[in-house]
Write a protein that holds these residues in place. Structure first.
Motif, short mmCIF file in Angstrom:
data_model
loop_
_atom_site.label_atom_id
_atom_site.label_comp_id
_atom_site.label_asym_id
_atom_site.label_seq_id
_atom_site.Cartn_x
_atom_site.Cartn_y
_atom_site.Cartn_z
N ASN A 188 -19.63 -3.99 -5.30
CA ASN A 188 -19.02 -5.27 -4.98
C ASN A 188 -17.57 -5.33 -5.47
O ASN A 188 -16.72 -5.96 -4.84
N ASN A 189 -17.30 -4.67 -6.58
CA ASN A 189 -15.91 -4.60 -7.06
C ASN A 189 -15.04 -3.81 -6.08
O ASN A 189 -13.90 -4.18 -5.81
N LEU A 190 -15.58 -2.72 -5.55
CA LEU A 190 -14.86 -1.94 -4.55
C LEU A 190 -14.59 -2.78 -3.31
O LEU A 190 -13.50 -2.73 -2.72
N LEU A 191 -15.57 -3.58 -2.93
CA LEU A 191 -15.42 -4.45 -1.77
C LEU A 191 -14.32 -5.48 -2.02
O LEU A 191 -13.47 -5.74 -1.14
N ALA A 192 -14.30 -6.06 -3.22
CA ALA A 192 -13.28 -7.05 -3.57
C ALA A 192 -11.88 -6.45 -3.57
O ALA A 192 -10.90 -7.14 -3.29
N GLU A 193 -11.79 -5.16 -3.90
CA GLU A 193 -10.50 -4.47 -3.92
C GLU A 193 -10.12 -3.91 -2.56
O GLU A 193 -9.11 -3.21 -2.44
N ALA A 194 -10.92 -4.22 -1.52
CA ALA A 194 -10.69 -3.73 -0.15
C ALA A 194 -10.75 -2.21 -0.07
O ALA A 194 -10.14 -1.63 0.83
N ARG A 195 -11.49 -1.58 -0.95
CA ARG A 195 -11.74 -0.14 -0.85
C ARG A 195 -13.04 0.00 -0.05
O ARG A 195 -14.10 0.32 -0.57
N LEU A 196 -12.91 -0.25 1.23
CA LEU A 196 -14.07 -0.52 2.07
C LEU A 196 -14.93 0.71 2.31
O LEU A 196 -16.17 0.61 2.34
N ILE A 197 -14.32 1.86 2.51
CA ILE A 197 -15.09 3.07 2.78
C ILE A 197 -15.88 3.49 1.55
O ILE A 197 -17.05 3.88 1.65
N GLU A 198 -15.25 3.39 0.38
CA GLU A 198 -15.97 3.71 -0.87
C GLU A 198 -17.11 2.73 -1.11
O GLU A 198 -18.21 3.13 -1.53
N ALA A 199 -16.85 1.44 -0.86
CA ALA A 199 -17.89 0.44 -1.04
C ALA A 199 -19.04 0.71 -0.07
O ALA A 199 -20.22 0.65 -0.45
N VAL A 248 3.57 2.03 27.73
CA VAL A 248 4.95 1.82 27.27
C VAL A 248 5.28 2.99 26.33
O VAL A 248 5.15 2.88 25.12
N PRO A 249 5.66 4.15 26.87
CA PRO A 249 5.69 5.39 26.10
C PRO A 249 6.66 5.43 24.93
O PRO A 249 6.51 6.28 24.05
N ASP A 250 7.65 4.52 24.89
CA ASP A 250 8.55 4.54 23.73
C ASP A 250 8.23 3.44 22.72
O ASP A 250 8.93 3.29 21.70
N ALA A 251 7.18 2.65 22.96
CA ALA A 251 6.85 1.54 22.08
C ALA A 251 6.24 2.02 20.77
O ALA A 251 5.74 3.14 20.66
N ARG A 252 6.27 1.13 19.78
CA ARG A 252 5.66 1.39 18.47
C ARG A 252 4.67 0.27 18.17
O ARG A 252 4.73 -0.81 18.75
N LEU A 253 3.77 0.55 17.23
CA LEU A 253 2.79 -0.45 16.79
C LEU A 253 2.72 -0.45 15.28
O LEU A 253 2.50 0.60 14.66
N ILE A 254 2.89 -1.63 14.67
CA ILE A 254 2.71 -1.81 13.23
C ILE A 254 1.38 -2.52 13.00
O ILE A 254 1.13 -3.58 13.58
N VAL A 255 0.53 -1.93 12.18
CA VAL A 255 -0.75 -2.54 11.81
C VAL A 255 -0.73 -2.79 10.31
O VAL A 255 -0.58 -1.85 9.52
N LYS A 256 -0.87 -4.04 9.90
CA LYS A 256 -0.81 -4.41 8.49
C LYS A 256 -2.02 -5.25 8.12
O LYS A 256 -2.29 -6.27 8.77
N ALA A 257 -2.76 -4.81 7.11
CA ALA A 257 -3.97 -5.54 6.70
C ALA A 257 -4.36 -5.15 5.29
O ALA A 257 -4.08 -4.02 4.84
N ALA A 258 -5.01 -6.07 4.60
CA ALA A 258 -5.61 -5.74 3.31
C ALA A 258 -6.63 -4.63 3.52
O ALA A 258 -7.45 -4.70 4.43
N GLY A 259 -6.59 -3.61 2.70
CA GLY A 259 -7.49 -2.47 2.83
C GLY A 259 -6.76 -1.22 3.26
O GLY A 259 -7.25 -0.11 3.02
N LEU A 260 -5.59 -1.37 3.88
CA LEU A 260 -4.87 -0.19 4.35
C LEU A 260 -4.04 0.46 3.25
O LEU A 260 -3.42 1.50 3.48
#
Length: 510
Positions: free
Chosen positions: A41-52, A345-357
């Motif tokens: 549950n501590n791992l989950l709270a720290e967003a260390r999702l794969i370890e949790a 759109v072959p020259d486009a970029r994507l930013i993904v930002k989230a807790a856990g990353l």
């Protein structure tokens, strides 16, 4: 995820797994599983999702029917975006504890994010929850004068720095003190500057974080609350069993997690015409009351986040899409749509930002999902947690916000708008998928609302050929948002108060 099992939450806690051996070995076995659960549950709270996720699986390998282990793994799967996997685990929990409201509450929360879940499915699940909480009700002694000053009680675990307070905090502070007294019942274990600001702006404040439902019900009756408002729905920190007792004569749900409670004892639900569409009222236990818009937005301080920046494509020479929602909303189905946008759109970029990353294992997992859908990882950026102000400033690097599907954004979309970034969305069955569409309609951007997954891709791609228009819209969006009902807190509060008065008159005449 709606893990409403903490002390004082009112829902029956998930039972402790009984250690089967006897004597010393039983004690050691119990202590071992307790230690493993605490760590997971501590791992989950720290967003260390794969370890949790891995540790919860280890617990279940040792104790296959441990309810807390099943609940923890279901929460980990939901936060990773594996809604179906989460529901499978919750179904197993339901088999083991069919009469536990906490289990059904979590199942409701996950079902709300399932692509194939219908409004009828959601309604039936909520009615089962209602049946588990039904009990005889006590009468109310409130003064039935229809035009007197009313006492409004707000119940939430989010009277603090939290996305939910962004859509109800300003409204709570704007009530007409000549006509309404406001009482806040806070189940948050800890407060912050937002808590202090709210506490100073209301009539009375009650810290209910460790209160039982018995104590809380009596306090609400002693406070003579006329209208009690649920701000949590089936999300974490809710007090649904308290509302099932009906401590106030009129009860309402709205703003914090607006999907319907299913309770006979909650009389009304706040929505708007875009989120609960005409003809859908039959799928809500509450009477639907439509406000001009479903929420009122409390934006970040402009001095902290700065002015709206110029369109980043002007300096980059290419379009940058962005996804700033929580990781649990970034599901394989919508990743497939985003990969199609990048391919078109072959020259486009994507930013993904989230807790856990910030966590390498979680980031690698997400990268693999994008890769499996054909995305070029060299055109993606993955970012983790920052301060709130720095989080919003990332929108300065984004031209177009991509709303997840079917679990769309709410506050994230409003934050993007505040920073000048328009959002492409696909309103679907669930209320959560319709919020961004409601905002777009209010802001005069209905063309950004798709009617199918394919159209979602097409509209996002088409913006690449409309860069000049994007830049023009970007410069206007904050001012348009400020002038709308979404940010006109005084006007919004008057609409809410008119609804409260109508509800109260109806009760007085009953």
């Amino acid at each position: 995820m709606a893990v409403a099992v903490q002390q004082g939450a009112g829902l029956a806690p998930v039972p402790v797994h009984p250690a089967s051996p006897s004597g010393q070995s039983a004690r050691l076995g119990f202590e071992r599983v307790e230690l493993l659960l605490t760590t997971a549950n501590n791992l989950l709270a720290e967003a260390r999702l794969i370890e949790a996720d891995a540790l919860f699986r280890e617990i279940l390998a040792l104790y296959p029917d441990d309810l807390r282990g099943l609940l923890g793994l279901a929460s980990a799967r939901e936060r990773i975006g594996d809604t179906e996997g989460s529901i499978e685990l919750l179904d197993r929990l339901e088999e083991l504890a069919p009469d536990n409201p906490a289990v059904i509450c979590n199942l409701i929360f996950s079902h709300d994010r399932r692509i194939d879940s219908t409004l009828e499915d959601s309604y039936k699940l909520r009615r089962r929850f209602n049946d588990l909480l039904k009990k005889p009700l006590r009468p109310h002694a409130n003064n039935r004068a229809p035009e007197r000053k009313l006492r409004i009680g707000y119940v939430s675990g989010d009277f603090r720095h939290h996305s939910a307070v962004t859509v109800f905090g300003a409204m709570v502070l704007k009530h007409d003190r000549e006509q309404f007294e406001t009482y806040c019942y806070s189940s948050a274990a800890q407060g912050d500057a937002i808590t202090d600001r709210l506490r100073a702006g209301v009539t009375a404040w009650r810290d209910i974080s460790i209160w039982s439902d018995d104590r809380l019900e009596q306090q609400i009756r002693d406070d003579a609350i006329d209208i009690l408002v649920d701000l949590s729905g089936h999300s974490n920190g809710n007090r649904m069993p308290l509302f099932a007792r009906k401590p106030a004569p009129v009860q309402v749900t709205g703003w914090g997690y607006i999907t319907g409670t299913g309770l006979d004892t909650i009389d009304y639900i706040f929505a708007d015409a875009d989120t609960i569409r005409p003809g859908e009222e039959q799928w809500y236990a509450e009477e639907v009351v439509r406000l001009p818009r479903i929420v009122s937005y409390w934006p970040a301080d402009g001095e902290q986040v700065g002015p709206v920046a110029p369109s980043p494509y002007l300096a980059n020479g290419f379009l940058t899409y962005g996804v700033m929602n929580r990781l649990g909303k970034i599901r394989p189905e919508v990743i497939g749509l985003w990969a199609r946008i990048l391919q078109a759109v072959p020259d486009a970029r994507l930013i993904v930002k989230a807790a856990g990353l910030d966590d390498e294992a979680s980031r690698l997992w997400l990268q693999n999902v994008f890769h499996d859908h054909g995305a070029d990882l060299s055109r993606l950026q993955f970012r983790g947690v920052t301060s709130h102000a720095d989080h919003l400033k990332v929108f300065n690097e984004i031209d177009v916000n991509l709303d997840p599907w079917p679990d769309g954004g709410g506050v994230t979309t409003l934050d993007a708008t505040w920073m000048g970034v328009p959002s492409v969305t696909f309103p679907y069955r669930q209320i959560a998928s319709r919020l961004t569409g409601s905002f777009n309609n209010e802001l005069g951007l209905p063309f950004l609302n798709a009617t199918s997954p394919d159209e979602y891709v097409e509209r996002a791609v088409a913006l690449n050929t409309q860069r000049h228009e994007l830049s023009h819209v970007r410069g206007l969006m904050r001012d348009v948002l400020k002038a709308s009902i979404l940010c006109d807190h005084e006007s919004y509060a008057r609409h809410v108060e008119d609804a409260y008065r109508t509800m109260w008159r109806k009760w007085c005449a009953s």
